[in-house]
Scaffold this active site. Sequence first.
Site, PDB file in Angstrom:
ATOM      1  N   THR A   1       0.818  -1.222   0.000  1.00 56.78           N
ATOM      2  CA  THR A   1       0.000   0.000   0.000  1.00 56.78           C
ATOM      3  C   THR A   1       0.849   1.267   0.000  1.00 56.78           C
ATOM      4  OG1 THR A   1      -0.100  -0.014   2.415  1.00 56.78           O
ATOM      5  CG2 THR A   1      -1.905  -1.122   1.252  1.00 56.78           C
TER       6      THR A   1
ATOM      7  N   GLY B   1      11.332   8.833   0.473  1.00 50.55           N
ATOM      8  CA  GLY B   1      10.159   8.776  -0.388  1.00 50.55           C
ATOM      9  C   GLY B   1       9.147   7.720  -0.017  1.00 50.55           C
TER      10      GLY B   1
ATOM     11  N   TYR C   1      13.835  -2.423  16.796  1.00 54.77           N
ATOM     12  CA  TYR C   1      13.748  -2.460  15.323  1.00 54.77           C
ATOM     13  C   TYR C   1      14.961  -3.203  14.757  1.00 54.77           C
ATOM     14  CZ  TYR C   1      13.589  -1.190  10.424  1.00 54.77           C
ATOM     15  OH  TYR C   1      13.571  -1.263   9.056  1.00 54.77           O
TER      16      TYR C   1
ATOM     17  N   LYS D   1      15.216  -6.905  12.650  1.00 50.61           N
ATOM     18  CA  LYS D   1      15.823  -7.087  11.333  1.00 50.61           C
ATOM     19  C   LYS D   1      16.997  -8.077  11.393  1.00 50.61           C
ATOM     20  CE  LYS D   1      12.928  -4.576   9.024  1.00 50.61           C
ATOM     21  NZ  LYS D   1      12.019  -5.167   8.029  1.00 50.61           N
TER      22      LYS D   1
ATOM     23  N   ARG E   1      -4.648  -1.349   4.302  1.00 49.65           N
ATOM     24  CA  ARG E   1      -5.448  -0.215   3.814  1.00 49.65           C
ATOM     25  C   ARG E   1      -6.046  -0.512   2.442  1.00 49.65           C
ATOM     26  NH1 ARG E   1      -1.021   4.318   4.863  1.00 49.65           N
ATOM     27  NH2 ARG E   1       0.290   2.512   4.457  1.00 49.65           N
TER      28      ARG E   1
ATOM     29  N   GLU F   1       6.812   5.902   3.528  1.00 45.18           N
ATOM     30  CA  GLU F   1       6.168   6.355   4.773  1.00 45.18           C
ATOM     31  C   GLU F   1       6.930   5.901   6.013  1.00 45.18           C
ATOM     32  OE1 GLU F   1       2.161   4.893   4.475  1.00 45.18           O
ATOM     33  OE2 GLU F   1       1.649   6.371   2.936  1.00 45.18           O
ATOM     34  N   PHE F   2       8.074   5.245   5.794  1.00 40.80           N
ATOM     35  CA  PHE F   2       8.799   4.615   6.895  1.00 40.80           C
ATOM     36  C   PHE F   2       9.053   5.572   8.074  1.00 40.80           C
ATOM     37  CE2 PHE F   2      12.855   3.572   8.940  1.00 40.80           C
ATOM     38  CZ  PHE F   2      12.619   2.279   9.372  1.00 40.80           C
TER      39      PHE F   2
HETATM   40  P1  NDP Z   1       6.313   2.118   4.373  1.00 40.05           P
HETATM   41  O1  NDP Z   1       5.912   2.588   5.743  1.00 40.05           O
HETATM   42  O2  NDP Z   1       6.261   3.084   3.251  1.00 40.05           O
HETATM   43  O3  NDP Z   1       5.448   0.829   3.987  1.00 40.05           O
HETATM   44  C1  NDP Z   1       5.246  -0.194   4.906  1.00 40.05           C
HETATM   45  C2  NDP Z   1       4.202  -1.153   4.387  1.00 40.05           C
HETATM   46  O4  NDP Z   1       4.030  -2.178   5.374  1.00 40.05           O
HETATM   47  C3  NDP Z   1       2.866  -0.497   4.159  1.00 40.05           C
HETATM   48  O5  NDP Z   1       2.364  -0.915   2.911  1.00 40.05           O
HETATM   49  C4  NDP Z   1       1.997  -1.051   5.274  1.00 40.05           C
HETATM   50  O6  NDP Z   1       0.670  -1.246   4.819  1.00 40.05           O
HETATM   51  C5  NDP Z   1       2.651  -2.409   5.530  1.00 40.05           C
HETATM   52  N1  NDP Z   1       2.331  -2.946   6.840  1.00 40.05           N
HETATM   53  C6  NDP Z   1       2.685  -2.460   8.053  1.00 40.05           C
HETATM   54  N2  NDP Z   1       2.143  -3.212   9.026  1.00 40.05           N
HETATM   55  C7  NDP Z   1       1.430  -4.199   8.399  1.00 40.05           C
HETATM   56  C8  NDP Z   1       0.636  -5.275   8.850  1.00 40.05           C
HETATM   57  N3  NDP Z   1       0.428  -5.521  10.163  1.00 40.05           N
HETATM   58  N4  NDP Z   1       0.053  -6.087   7.933  1.00 40.05           N
HETATM   59  C9  NDP Z   1       0.241  -5.865   6.618  1.00 40.05           C
HETATM   60  N5  NDP Z   1       0.959  -4.848   6.121  1.00 40.05           N
HETATM   61  C10 NDP Z   1       1.544  -4.023   7.016  1.00 40.05           C
HETATM   62  O7  NDP Z   1       7.787   1.518   4.559  1.00 40.05           O
HETATM   63  P2  NDP Z   1       8.938   1.153   3.489  1.00 40.05           P
HETATM   64  O8  NDP Z   1       8.337   0.864   2.181  1.00 40.05           O
HETATM   65  O9  NDP Z   1       9.994   2.170   3.601  1.00 40.05           O
HETATM   66  O10 NDP Z   1       9.521  -0.177   4.155  1.00 40.05           O
HETATM   67  C11 NDP Z   1       9.175  -1.475   3.702  1.00 40.05           C
HETATM   68  C12 NDP Z   1      10.046  -2.484   4.419  1.00 40.05           C
HETATM   69  O11 NDP Z   1      11.426  -2.175   4.219  1.00 40.05           O
HETATM   70  C13 NDP Z   1       9.864  -2.548   5.935  1.00 40.05           C
HETATM   71  O12 NDP Z   1       9.980  -3.889   6.339  1.00 40.05           O
HETATM   72  C14 NDP Z   1      11.023  -1.698   6.474  1.00 40.05           C
HETATM   73  O13 NDP Z   1      11.391  -2.080   7.773  1.00 40.05           O
HETATM   74  C15 NDP Z   1      12.103  -2.045   5.474  1.00 40.05           C
HETATM   75  N6  NDP Z   1      13.152  -1.054   5.321  1.00 40.05           N
HETATM   76  C16 NDP Z   1      12.891   0.272   5.069  1.00 40.05           C
HETATM   77  C17 NDP Z   1      13.925   1.174   4.895  1.00 40.05           C
HETATM   78  C18 NDP Z   1      13.717   2.634   4.668  1.00 40.05           C
HETATM   79  O14 NDP Z   1      14.658   3.423   4.907  1.00 40.05           O
HETATM   80  N7  NDP Z   1      12.564   3.079   4.197  1.00 40.05           N
HETATM   81  C19 NDP Z   1      15.329   0.729   4.916  1.00 40.05           C
HETATM   82  C20 NDP Z   1      15.491  -0.674   5.234  1.00 40.05           C
HETATM   83  C21 NDP Z   1      14.448  -1.517   5.385  1.00 40.05           C
HETATM   84  P3  NDP Z   1      -0.673  -0.985   5.657  1.00 40.05           P
HETATM   85  O15 NDP Z   1      -0.371   0.092   6.661  1.00 40.05           O
HETATM   86  O16 NDP Z   1      -1.669  -0.563   4.623  1.00 40.05           O
HETATM   87  O17 NDP Z   1      -0.999  -2.302   6.256  1.00 40.05           O
HETATM   88  C1  8X3 Z   2      15.586   1.419   7.924  1.00 40.02           C
HETATM   89  C2  8X3 Z   2      16.967   1.951   7.773  1.00 40.02           C
HETATM   90  O1  8X3 Z   2      18.893   3.090   8.968  1.00 40.02           O
HETATM   91  O2  8X3 Z   2      16.635   3.826   9.514  1.00 40.02           O
HETATM   92  O3  8X3 Z   2      15.598   0.061   8.142  1.00 40.02           O
HETATM   93  O4  8X3 Z   2      17.436   1.720  10.312  1.00 40.02           O
HETATM   94  S1  8X3 Z   2      17.477   2.672   9.217  1.00 40.02           S
END
Ligand code: NDP
Ligand code: 8X3
Length: 249
Positions: free
Chosen positions: A9, A182, A147, A151, A33, A184-185
């Site tokens: 999403t 870019g 967190y 991981k 969502r 929502e993290f």
């Molecule tokens: P976003 O917050 O943009 O997206 C996270 C997604 O996870 C959303 O689609 C959300 O969907 C979904 N999600 C969260 N909780 C649940 C749940 N209980 N059930 C189903 N879906 C869920 O994050 P990113 O795209 O940035 O991150 C994606 C992955 O990559 C994560 O695992 C994150 O830890 C990892 N990551 C991110 C980094 C970054 O810097 N952005 C770097 C390294 C790793 P919804 O809320 O609709 O359920």
């Molecule tokens: C997300 C990257 O550096 O914020 O997993 O932990 S960091």
Amino acid sequence: MIVFITGATAGFGAAMARTFVQNGHKVLISGRREDRLQSLSAELGGAVLPVVLDVTDKASIKAALDGLPAEWKQIDVLINNAGLALGVTPAHESSLDDWDTMIATNCAGLVAMTRAILPDMVKRGSGTVINLGSVAGATPYPGGNVYGATKAFVEQFTLNLRADLVGTGVRATNLAPGLCGGTEFSNVRLKGNDEAAAKVYEGTVPLTAEDIANTAYWIATLPPHININRIEMMPTCQGYGPLAIKRNV
Ligand code: NDP
Ligand code: 8X3
């Protein structure tokens, strides 16, 4: 190929869906969502099927998978991408509820999805599981606490999958990115403080969701005899820091 993406999403998951569809594959897009899934589905057309699913809820996973139309049941690639960080406070000030949510989503949810989809892959003798780890799984930093630990779990679970899957034809990869903008993290991590979230990326050229999507696509489309066990990627502007030393001078 049929690709199942959790957390489609937003962020990486949505970018991955676009990449796989643009390259002619079918994608099951999932997340909590439904409105987001519907708009991505409207954008990408019949090559995607929206599946409302909460990875922390085993009944929701079962209902979603049981309810798949026959032509969508043979999943070739599972991308366990759903995940989140909550908070940047030191361990002694952090919320236990936030910790529980991260463990339930990033660890238990990923494990439940894998356990649900893996048997069919093994039965067919092919398939790829890509798990989203993080640099935080290998490199501790202040406020990373649970967190980072989730991981690290993702990485070790993935490598242990490799041990179990040798000879089955099924592949497993830990894809561990660093700073990526870019998505929502950081907005989620900082609980909707969008100004603070934007500051995380100030003055940087971070990775993009498309960078991660292209990497996942590469991993999934390598010849079947190649397994990428783990891959860590960072933007060029990020690197490793010195160990902290508290000096009494
Ligand atoms: P976003 O917050 O943009 O997206 C996270 C997604 O996870 C959303 O689609 C959300 O969907 C979904 N999600 C969260 N909780 C649940 C749940 N209980 N059930 C189903 N879906 C869920 O994050 P990113 O795209 O940035 O991150 C994606 C992955 O990559 C994560 O695992 C994150 O830890 C990892 N990551 C991110 C980094 C970054 O810097 N952005 C770097 C390294 C790793 P919804 O809320 O609709 O359920
Ligand atoms: C997300 C990257 O550096 O914020 O997993 O932990 S960091």
